[in-house]
Write a protein that holds these residues in place. Structure first.
Motif, PDB file in Angstrom:
ATOM      1  N   LYS A 235     -28.776  25.561  82.287  1.00 35.62           N
ATOM      2  CA  LYS A 235     -27.543  26.193  81.831  1.00 35.62           C
ATOM      3  C   LYS A 235     -27.217  25.739  80.413  1.00 35.62           C
ATOM      4  O   LYS A 235     -27.569  24.628  79.992  1.00 35.62           O
ATOM      5  N   VAL A 236     -26.554  26.636  79.710  1.00 36.72           N
ATOM      6  CA  VAL A 236     -26.110  26.387  78.341  1.00 36.72           C
ATOM      7  C   VAL A 236     -24.594  26.465  78.351  1.00 36.72           C
ATOM      8  O   VAL A 236     -24.013  27.498  78.726  1.00 36.72           O
TER       9      VAL A 236
ATOM     10  N   VAL B 121     -26.985  21.601  76.645  1.00 35.98           N
ATOM     11  CA  VAL B 121     -28.111  22.250  77.320  1.00 35.98           C
ATOM     12  C   VAL B 121     -28.551  21.344  78.464  1.00 35.98           C
ATOM     13  O   VAL B 121     -28.930  20.186  78.245  1.00 35.98           O
ATOM     14  N   VAL B 122     -28.485  21.853  79.684  1.00 38.88           N
ATOM     15  CA  VAL B 122     -28.872  21.090  80.871  1.00 38.88           C
ATOM     16  C   VAL B 122     -30.162  21.683  81.422  1.00 38.88           C
ATOM     17  O   VAL B 122     -30.222  22.875  81.754  1.00 38.88           O
TER      18      VAL B 122
ATOM     19  N   PRO C 170     -30.126  15.128  86.201  1.00 39.93           N
ATOM     20  CA  PRO C 170     -30.704  16.186  85.349  1.00 39.93           C
ATOM     21  C   PRO C 170     -30.888  15.692  83.908  1.00 39.93           C
ATOM     22  O   PRO C 170     -30.228  14.758  83.455  1.00 39.93           O
ATOM     23  N   ARG C 171     -31.788  16.334  83.218  1.00 46.15           N
ATOM     24  CA  ARG C 171     -32.000  16.044  81.796  1.00 46.15           C
ATOM     25  C   ARG C 171     -31.099  16.962  80.975  1.00 46.15           C
ATOM     26  O   ARG C 171     -30.962  18.146  81.294  1.00 46.15           O
ATOM     27  N   TYR C 172     -30.524  16.410  79.922  1.00 42.52           N
ATOM     28  CA  TYR C 172     -29.653  17.241  79.093  1.00 42.52           C
ATOM     29  C   TYR C 172     -29.680  16.742  77.651  1.00 42.52           C
ATOM     30  O   TYR C 172     -30.025  15.595  77.372  1.00 42.52           O
ATOM     31  N   PHE C 173     -29.325  17.639  76.745  1.00 43.29           N
ATOM     32  CA  PHE C 173     -29.224  17.277  75.329  1.00 43.29           C
ATOM     33  C   PHE C 173     -28.177  18.170  74.671  1.00 43.29           C
ATOM     34  O   PHE C 173     -27.693  19.148  75.272  1.00 43.29           O
ATOM     35  N   PHE C 174     -27.844  17.837  73.421  1.00 48.54           N
ATOM     36  CA  PHE C 174     -26.786  18.550  72.701  1.00 48.54           C
ATOM     37  C   PHE C 174     -27.351  19.230  71.458  1.00 48.54           C
ATOM     38  O   PHE C 174     -28.214  18.676  70.767  1.00 48.54           O
ATOM     39  N   LEU C 175     -26.856  20.425  71.190  1.00 50.95           N
ATOM     40  CA  LEU C 175     -27.131  21.128  69.938  1.00 50.95           C
ATOM     41  C   LEU C 175     -25.838  21.214  69.138  1.00 50.95           C
ATOM     42  O   LEU C 175     -24.763  21.442  69.711  1.00 50.95           O
ATOM     43  N   ILE C 176     -25.947  21.062  67.830  1.00 48.98           N
ATOM     44  CA  ILE C 176     -24.791  21.157  66.931  1.00 48.98           C
ATOM     45  C   ILE C 176     -25.093  22.233  65.904  1.00 48.98           C
ATOM     46  O   ILE C 176     -26.227  22.345  65.410  1.00 48.98           O
TER      47      ILE C 176
END
Length: 500
Positions: free
Chosen positions: A305-306, A326-327, A342-348
């Protein structure tokens, strides 16, 4: 004129086979002719060679700066990354024909510059003015190719993307400025590079989307510098170059470059960007409500999911930026079970949601992987050996290698654009450029007979090269021209001598 031949041996397994040596008329680097053809059509090395400052006495010059640059760059493009390789290539007939700036059949009779001469070239290219000429030629070459292709000559592209990243170049010695890097766990240099791609995809199958792609700017940095050191000045120059090549463009950045200084500068210049953002306690708290899983059996492919998290502004930032979570919750490929967390990260980004949704930003950022493939190809296929003691000399070698990559990529992109497929650079180099050939002199002509298997590829590329039209903003290439003959020094080896 006949060729001297000597029989080496007759294999015992089949006495009908005879192995002979030939009088310097066999080449395994026939692709040097293709490199020279596109180089000449766009006036690449000629324009660069005319601008470099040459400290040598004019009456004692046997090899012009342009010829020395051709020999070194063509050698790198063909996979000969060490200077010692040039002693062998100096006698290769295809390299001699491609490198010399002389007309007629005499290009086959003169050997090229030796390794010591090429070392002296690096010495005088290392002065600040000449290094800047090499650096600016990265942009100049990519710009020339871009504006010489397409349906309308000398037009900028509608949309493009600039990728900026650093990568390691491993060294083995005590070179000035190299040092152990804790992230890579190796002794390295840590250069910073920028690359241009039409519509942000280096592997696009759409017509003309790969023409004009290449490195724009590069600086060599010490091995232990912070990833973002010098980024603001670097970005300002790249943005100025990109405005000459594209009507609209954006930047893709790795997590090491999404700091307040860089993002505020881009926002002040009204330049769009997207990149990853490093996690911190505040971001982790923002993500926690979105990491829970729905009840019931999870789907086989897991969850993705976004999530739009709104505007985010850290301490010291001038502008608030759009934050996207972003998951990626995928099952383990071996057990099929979801991981504990879960793995997740961030976009800017500063792209407004009205122009690009979160899913669009994620898809666009993931295309950055094609740029990272290019960095891998550069290290593995061109593979510059930064073995000089001085830092500035190693930067010269790196810039020459990047120019060789750009030149080879132009040919590869022309072939890909015609065929619609993707060629790995190593495959292109080994299968198309490093083609075998035989050189024959007949009727005051020099004939290069290449292996039949690459003939169809060469036909495609030579036809497309002939269609390139250099824009009027650049001077028409002068090409080969007669000049005063300077004999080789008495100690020069006119035939190939193998050293231990």
């Amino acid at each position: 004129m006949g060729e001297a031949q000597d029989t080496l041996f007759e294999p015992e397994f089949n006495r009908a086979i005879k192995v002979q040596t030939s009088d310097q008329r066999i080449t395994s680097h026939a692709g040097a002719i293709l490199l020279r053809e596109i180089d000449h059509q766009l006036g690449l090395i000629e324009s660069m060679g005319e601008r470099v400052l040459d400290p040598r006495h004019p009456k004692k010059v046997r090899y012009t700066a342009t010829e020395l640059l051709r020999e070194r760059i063509y050698g790198l493009a063909l996979g000969s990354s060490g200077q010692d390789d040039l002693d062998r290539l100096a006698h290769d007939p295809a390299m001699r024909m491609a490198t010399w700036d002389r007309p007629g059949e005499e290009v086959l009779e003169q050997r090229l510059a030796s390794q010591p001469t090429q070392s002296r070239l690096i010495d005088w290219l290392a002065i600040a003015e000449n290094r800047e000429i090499l650096r600016s030629s990265l942009f100049d070459w990519t710009h020339r190719h871009l504006r010489s292709t397409g349906r309308a000559a000398d037009h900028a592209v509608m949309r493009a993307t600039i990728d900026i990243d650093s990568f390691p170049i491993v060294v083995h010695g005590q070179q000035q400025g190299s040092s152990y890097n804790g992230h890579y766990r190796l002794a390295v240099y840590h250069p910073l590079v920028a690359s241009f791609s039409v519509h942000g995809d280096y592997d696009s199958t759409r017509h003309a989307h790969r023409l004009g792609n290449g490195f724009l700017h590069a600086v060599l940095r010490q091995g232990q510098v912070h990833t973002a050191q010098g980024m603001k000045r670097f970005t300002q120059r790249v943005v100025g170059q990109a405005r000459q090549m594209a009507r609209s463009f954006d930047l893709r950045l790795d997590a090491g470059y999404t700091n307040g200084t860089v993002m505020d500068e881009l926002s002040d210049q009204h330049v769009r960007f997207c990149g990853r953002l490093k996690k911190n306690p505040v971001l982790v708290r923002l993500a926690e409500p979105h990491l829970s899983r729905p009840s019931g059996r999870p789907p086989a492919e897991g969850y993705k999911k976004v999530v739009e998290l709104g505007k985010y502004q850290a301490d010291g930032w001038k502008h608030a930026q759009r934050l996207i979570l972003v998951v990626i919750d995928e099952p383990d490929p071996n057990t099929g079970q979801l991981n504990l967390l879960p793995r997740y990260f961030f976009l800017i980004t500063n792209w407004p949601r009205t122009l690009r949704s979160g899913e669009d930003i994620l898809a666009h950022y993931r295309k950055r992987g094609t740029f990272e493939d290019r960095l891998g190809e550069f290290n593995q296929v061109i593979g510059p050996h930064l073995s000089s003691a001085e830092f500035v000399e190693n930067e010269v070698t790196m810039l020459l290698a990047l120019l060789a990559f750009n030149l080879t990529t132009m040919l590869r992109n022309e072939l890909e654009d015609e065929l619609g497929g993707c060629w790995d650079l190593h495959r292109f180099q080994q299968s198309v450029l490093r083609a075998g050939g035989r050189v024959v002199k007949h009727a005051r002509r020099v004939w290069l007979q290449i292996e039949q298997g690459v003939g169809s590829f060469w036909q495609i590329m030579t036809r497309r090269i002939a269609q390139l039209r250099l824009a009027p903003r650049w001077a028409t290439p002068k090409g080969s021209r007669p000049r005063r003959y300077v004999p080789p020094p008495s100690h020069a080896h006119l035939t190939l001598v193998l050293r231990d």
